[in-house]
Design a protein around this motif. Structure first.
Motif, PDB file in Angstrom:
ATOM      1  N   VAL A   5     -11.634   0.701  11.251  1.00  0.00           N
ATOM      2  CA  VAL A   5     -12.037  -0.700  11.118  1.00  0.00           C
ATOM      3  C   VAL A   5     -10.930  -1.617  11.640  1.00  0.00           C
ATOM      4  CG1 VAL A   5     -12.719  -2.524   9.508  1.00  0.00           C
ATOM      5  CG2 VAL A   5     -13.532  -0.189   9.144  1.00  0.00           C
ATOM      6  N   SER A   6      -9.712  -1.382  11.183  1.00  0.00           N
ATOM      7  CA  SER A   6      -8.569  -2.231  11.565  1.00  0.00           C
ATOM      8  C   SER A   6      -8.325  -2.257  13.072  1.00  0.00           C
ATOM      9  CB  SER A   6      -7.289  -1.762  10.866  1.00  0.00           C
ATOM     10  OG  SER A   6      -7.441  -1.857   9.479  1.00  0.00           O
ATOM     11  N   HIS A   7      -8.609  -1.126  13.732  1.00  0.00           N
ATOM     12  CA  HIS A   7      -8.365  -1.033  15.172  1.00  0.00           C
ATOM     13  C   HIS A   7      -9.561  -1.473  16.010  1.00  0.00           C
ATOM     14  CE1 HIS A   7      -4.752   1.950  14.778  1.00  0.00           C
ATOM     15  NE2 HIS A   7      -4.652   0.887  14.011  1.00  0.00           N
ATOM     16  N   ARG A  13       0.836  -1.187   0.000  1.00  0.00           N
ATOM     17  CA  ARG A  13       0.000   0.000   0.000  1.00  0.00           C
ATOM     18  C   ARG A  13       0.879   1.248   0.000  1.00  0.00           C
ATOM     19  NH1 ARG A  13      -2.629   2.445   4.101  1.00  0.00           N
ATOM     20  NH2 ARG A  13      -2.027   0.844   5.583  1.00  0.00           N
ATOM     21  N   ASN A  20     -13.084  -6.221  11.871  1.00  0.00           N
ATOM     22  CA  ASN A  20     -11.827  -5.472  11.689  1.00  0.00           C
ATOM     23  C   ASN A  20     -11.218  -5.725  10.309  1.00  0.00           C
ATOM     24  OD1 ASN A  20     -10.944  -8.082  11.989  1.00  0.00           O
ATOM     25  ND2 ASN A  20      -9.553  -7.665  13.684  1.00  0.00           N
ATOM     26  N   ILE A  21     -12.078  -6.013   9.323  1.00  0.00           N
ATOM     27  CA  ILE A  21     -11.618  -6.264   7.956  1.00  0.00           C
ATOM     28  C   ILE A  21     -12.140  -5.137   7.054  1.00  0.00           C
ATOM     29  CG2 ILE A  21     -11.651  -7.896   6.027  1.00  0.00           C
ATOM     30  CD1 ILE A  21     -12.408 -10.052   8.215  1.00  0.00           C
ATOM     31  N   PRO A  22     -11.266  -4.200   6.637  1.00  0.00           N
ATOM     32  CA  PRO A  22     -11.723  -3.060   5.829  1.00  0.00           C
ATOM     33  C   PRO A  22     -12.399  -3.455   4.514  1.00  0.00           C
ATOM     34  CG  PRO A  22      -9.504  -2.662   6.653  1.00  0.00           C
ATOM     35  CD  PRO A  22      -9.840  -4.084   6.983  1.00  0.00           C
ATOM     36  N   SER A  23     -12.006  -4.602   3.944  1.00  0.00           N
ATOM     37  CA  SER A  23     -12.567  -5.017   2.652  1.00  0.00           C
ATOM     38  C   SER A  23     -13.891  -5.766   2.787  1.00  0.00           C
ATOM     39  CB  SER A  23     -11.566  -5.906   1.914  1.00  0.00           C
ATOM     40  OG  SER A  23     -11.309  -7.079   2.671  1.00  0.00           O
ATOM     41  N   TYR A  24     -14.370  -5.933   4.025  1.00  0.00           N
ATOM     42  CA  TYR A  24     -15.637  -6.640   4.251  1.00  0.00           C
ATOM     43  C   TYR A  24     -16.733  -6.026   3.383  1.00  0.00           C
ATOM     44  CZ  TYR A  24     -19.798  -8.320   6.754  1.00  0.00           C
ATOM     45  OH  TYR A  24     -21.006  -8.880   7.070  1.00  0.00           O
ATOM     46  N   ASP A  42     -14.760  -0.050   4.703  1.00  0.00           N
ATOM     47  CA  ASP A  42     -14.055   1.224   4.912  1.00  0.00           C
ATOM     48  C   ASP A  42     -14.692   2.348   4.101  1.00  0.00           C
ATOM     49  OD1 ASP A  42     -13.115   0.243   2.477  1.00  0.00           O
ATOM     50  OD2 ASP A  42     -10.996   0.462   2.965  1.00  0.00           O
ATOM     51  N   ARG A  90     -10.425   3.146   7.213  1.00  0.00           N
ATOM     52  CA  ARG A  90      -9.720   1.861   7.224  1.00  0.00           C
ATOM     53  C   ARG A  90      -9.059   1.628   8.584  1.00  0.00           C
ATOM     54  NH1 ARG A  90      -6.688   2.825   3.157  1.00  0.00           N
ATOM     55  NH2 ARG A  90      -8.283   2.124   1.718  1.00  0.00           N
ATOM     56  N   GLN A  91      -8.489   2.695   9.136  1.00  0.00           N
ATOM     57  CA  GLN A  91      -7.834   2.584  10.437  1.00  0.00           C
ATOM     58  C   GLN A  91      -8.853   2.302  11.548  1.00  0.00           C
ATOM     59  OE1 GLN A  91      -5.323   5.917  11.362  1.00  0.00           O
ATOM     60  NE2 GLN A  91      -4.035   4.698  12.696  1.00  0.00           N
TER      61      GLN A  91
END
Length: 197
Positions: free
Chosen positions: A120-122, A5, A133-137, A101, A117-118
């Protein structure tokens, strides 16, 4: 470790495309003035007429950068879109828009897609009261998204698109977005042409 990325200056990417890609949370007049100056010490002098390939490549790069995806991720979305019913470009944009995201960003629960995205990831985002916690969900119709109290501080005043509904720190997809519902300057037909070479 190699990161796939892009983590460099975001404004450089916007200057490359000549328009805002919603990569930065705050706009400024000086930044906006520079959007039509290509990156590099003196910009590109005497721009040549672009070939069809160059135009298609720019459309693909712009979409990839806007959604913050790697080449591999973006190409995978295209391959999935190709197999689905309907126009490939429409399906591609639909899948990109329904990423968790992006939905958080479109609802105004985060100022940028990177911030979303952050979040979601956190682990600050829940769907139907279950932490995701998966941004691509891929968010589904009528699933309720909520952000926790720590994330509420970064919300922005924003009117969500017609395919989303928002109430406080929660929102949901009320209809699957059609091409006309997706506010974007991306030319999906050029992306289809790029991958169909």
């Amino acid at each position: 470790m190699i990161l796939s990325r892009y983590t460099g200056p975001k404004h450089r990417l916007e200057r490359q495309e000549g328009e805002s890609l919603d990569l930065k949370s705050l706009a400024s007049k000086s930044r906006d003035k520079r959007l039509n100056v290509p990156p590099g010490q003196h910009g590109q002098k005497g721009r040549k007429k672009k070939s069809d390939y160059a135009v298609q490549l720019r459309a693909k790069q712009k979409a990839k950068r806007m959604y913050g995806l790697s080449e591999k991720q973006f190409h995978r979305y295209f391959e999935i879109g190709k197999k689905e019913k309907g126009k490939t470009g429409d399906v591609l944009l639909q899948m990109l828009e329904m990423r968790l995201d992006n939905v958080i960003f479109r609802l105004g629960l985060a100022p940028t897609r990177a911030a979303a995205r952050q979040l979601v990831s956190h682990g600050h985002v829940s769907i139907n009261n279950q932490k995701i916690n998966i941004p691509s969900y891929q968010v589904k119709l009528n699933q309720v998204l909520t952000v926790d109290s720590k994330a509420k501080a970064i919300q922005k005043e924003h009117t969500p698109p017609v395919w989303l509904a928002k109430q406080g720190a929660a929102g949901k997809i009320v209809k699957v977005p059609e091409r006309a519902d997706i506010e974007t300057t991306i030319d999906d037909q050029l992306i289809v042409e790029f991958y169909s070479r």
